[in-house]
Design a protein around this motif. Structure first.
Motif, mmCIF file in Angstrom:
data_model
loop_
_atom_site.group_PDB
_atom_site.id
_atom_site.type_symbol
_atom_site.label_atom_id
_atom_site.label_comp_id
_atom_site.label_asym_id
_atom_site.label_seq_id
_atom_site.Cartn_x
_atom_site.Cartn_y
_atom_site.Cartn_z
ATOM 1 N N ALA A 26 83.801 -30.511 12.590
ATOM 2 C CA ALA A 26 83.242 -30.090 13.885
ATOM 3 C C ALA A 26 82.071 -29.141 13.669
ATOM 4 C CB ALA A 26 84.328 -29.408 14.709
ATOM 5 N N ARG A 27 81.066 -29.227 14.542
ATOM 6 C CA ARG A 27 79.860 -28.419 14.374
ATOM 7 C C ARG A 27 80.069 -26.944 14.698
ATOM 8 N NH1 ARG A 27 75.035 -30.976 12.999
ATOM 9 N NH2 ARG A 27 75.682 -32.876 11.942
ATOM 10 N N LYS A 28 81.167 -26.620 15.386
ATOM 11 C CA LYS A 28 81.468 -25.211 15.602
ATOM 12 C C LYS A 28 82.972 -25.044 15.687
ATOM 13 C CE LYS A 28 81.024 -25.253 20.657
ATOM 14 N NZ LYS A 28 80.348 -24.626 21.808
ATOM 15 N N SER A 29 83.423 -23.823 15.384
ATOM 16 C CA SER A 29 84.852 -23.538 15.403
ATOM 17 C C SER A 29 85.059 -22.044 15.535
ATOM 18 C CB SER A 29 85.515 -24.035 14.114
ATOM 19 O OG SER A 29 86.863 -23.599 14.040
ATOM 20 N N SER A 30 86.107 -21.668 16.246
ATOM 21 C CA SER A 30 86.530 -20.270 16.333
ATOM 22 C C SER A 30 87.903 -20.081 15.694
ATOM 23 C CB SER A 30 86.571 -19.815 17.802
ATOM 24 O OG SER A 30 85.290 -19.887 18.381
ATOM 25 N N ALA A 31 88.260 -20.980 14.787
ATOM 26 C CA ALA A 31 89.595 -21.006 14.203
ATOM 27 C C ALA A 31 89.689 -20.077 12.990
ATOM 28 C CB ALA A 31 89.968 -22.433 13.811
ATOM 29 N N GLY A 32 89.873 -18.796 13.267
ATOM 30 C CA GLY A 32 90.134 -17.850 12.191
ATOM 31 C C GLY A 32 88.897 -17.450 11.408
#
Length: 473
Positions: free
Chosen positions: A193-199
């Motif tokens: 994915a091009r962006k993530s807020s997962a940790g």
């Protein structure tokens, strides 16, 4: 720099003696201990002395990387990842001996997702090999550090190069990595994915870690569409400061230049002699634009107007691929052309990076420094992002001359830091830049050590790089 200053701890003779026969039994002819092979895996393009590993293993897949690291973790033996050996600050040296992991047999393109503009590759593939593979897809990987470096090495040193002003650096183009940690476990830092807020953003932690936190086994990369039109050219200026001012105006006005390279008079002279060019011997900008026919023409006209305002001559540009290739080949060969200025002497390439508004000041002061100290040192730069290189040509057999070169490198880095810049825009810290890191980041270096201690408590992963030990300044 004294050898004592670049060690990464103490040598584990017992562990190394136990590791060698076990690796030979597991890998057979793909494990080498000959002096010539070991020397090839410790060569360095600095004045730092080569420090050889005790053996070299040519791995072919991630499972073999895990096996090597697991064995070395058990015996507390260092492992040093090796791509093509083109790093510039001693990153492939083995200060405590150990095992060099050669990735030249791990060159597969594991996946291409053309619709998503990304791909996943093994670390040993070089940027040129990747772009040959991608050519029929209409996509390309834009990061071009000059050398035909491995993707794993480029990721580990957070490389950039001539296209960075438009396409960013490796930190902007690596979506995820898999890496073998000091326990021998393989981890994955992110999805596609091009962006993530997962940790925690562990991808960015491994990009630029120089192999000190894990050994990369795959890298997922962002790709770009091949532009329909690529045009470029050159423009000469009366002074280096005039050329820098043209760069600053180009960037501040938002002209989407793909490459804008600064070459000073001495380096132009060297390029003419080495690459068979006949360019006027004056400060020169090499410029390239990517887009369609209309956008490239407009951008070239806008740059030409800026160049004229800054005292430059006529901007000579062309979309002819052969003409552009000849110019950029000369630009990529600047290290060898600099060495050719004084046959028999050595050359080192050092780099700093400053905010774009301070580029002209930093380069001008550096030229004065070179002249005042009688040094032979051409200047080139990825000027669009404030990054420039000085190629110091020196007599490596003369200790006094080596000391003069080291003193200049110290002044150059101090100058960049005083302008809120960095001691390295793209070469990395390795062994050669360690002395300047505390001046740039202060107590943050100790935080880096704590991260290293947490992930690699026995200090087996490329020890002696970025900081010399796990404690101290």
């Amino acid at each position: 720099m004294a050898l004592a200053d670049i060690t990464g701890g103490t040598r584990n003779e017992e562990g190394i003696a136990a590791a060698l026969p076990r690796l030979a039994g597991r890998f057979g002819a793909r494990f080498q201990t000959g002096a010539a092979i070991r020397a090839q895996h410790a060569h360095t393009t600095t004045y730092i002395p080569a420090q050889l590993p005790d053996g070299v293993v040519f791995v072919e897949n991630a499972d073999e990387v895990k096996a090597v690291v697991s064995l070395c973790a058990e015996l507390k033996v260092p492992v040093i990842p090796f791509g093509t050996g083109s790093s510039l600050e001693g990153q492939v040296n083995a200060p405590n001996g150990g095992i060099s992991i050669d990735f030249s047999n791990m060159k597969r393109v594991l996946e291409v997702n053309a619709e998503d503009l990304d791909c996943t590759v093994e670390p040993g593939i070089t940027r040129e090999e990747l772009n040959v593979y991608l050519r029929d897809t209409g996509l390309f990987f834009p990061i071009d550090p000059g050398a035909n470096a491995s993707i794993g090495g480029m990721t580990s040193t957070r490389a950039s190069g001539t296209n960075a002003v438009r396409y960013g650096t490796m930190k902007d183009n690596v979506l995820a990595v898999t890496a073998v940690t000091a326990t021998g476990e393989e981890i994955r830092t992110a999805r596609r994915a091009r962006k993530s807020s997962a940790g925690y953003d562990l991808t960015r932690l491994f990009v630029g870690a120089e192999g000190t936190l894990g050994v990369l086994t795959s890298i997922t990369l962002r790709l770009q569409g091949i532009p329909s039109v690529i045009a470029g050219g050159i423009c000469g200026f009366p002074t280096l400061k005039d050329a820098c001012n043209a760069v600053i105006m180009t960037i501040q006005l938002g002209i989407p230049v793909a490459r804008i390279e600064l070459v000073n008079t001495l380096q132009i002279k060297a390029c003419n002699a080495y690459s068979g060019l006949t360019l006027p011997e004056q400060p020169t900008l090499f410029v390239e634009f990517h887009g369609n026919e209309d956008s490239v023409r407009l951008q070239s006209e806008e740059f030409g107007a800026i160049a004229a305002e800054c005292g430059g001559g006529t901007f000579q540009w062309s979309a002819d691929a052969e003409e552009r290739a000849k110019l950029w080949k000369a630009r990529h060969n600047v290290y060898w052309s600099a060495k050719a200025l004084r046959p028999g002497w050595e050359a080192i390439a050092t780099d700093v990076c400053v905010p774009i508004s301070r580029l002209a000041d930093c380069v001008a002061e550096t030229e004065v420094d070179i002249e005042e100290h009688g040094l032979l040192a051409p200047i080139v730069g990825h000027a669009g992002d404030g990054n420039f290189h000085v190629s110091l040509v020196f007599d490596d057999k003369d200790p006094a001359h080596v000391t003069e070169v080291e003193a200049f490198v110290g002044r150059l880095n101090a100058r960049a830091l005083a302008m809120d810049g960095t001691c390295t825009g793209e070469h990395g810290i390795g062994q050669g830049k360690q002395a300047f890191l505390p001046g740039e980041l202060g107590g943050t270096v100790q935080l880096m050590r704590q991260i290293k201690q947490a992930l690699d408590p026995d200090n087996i992963l490329n020890p002696g790089k970025i900081f010399s030990t796990l404690s101290g300044n």
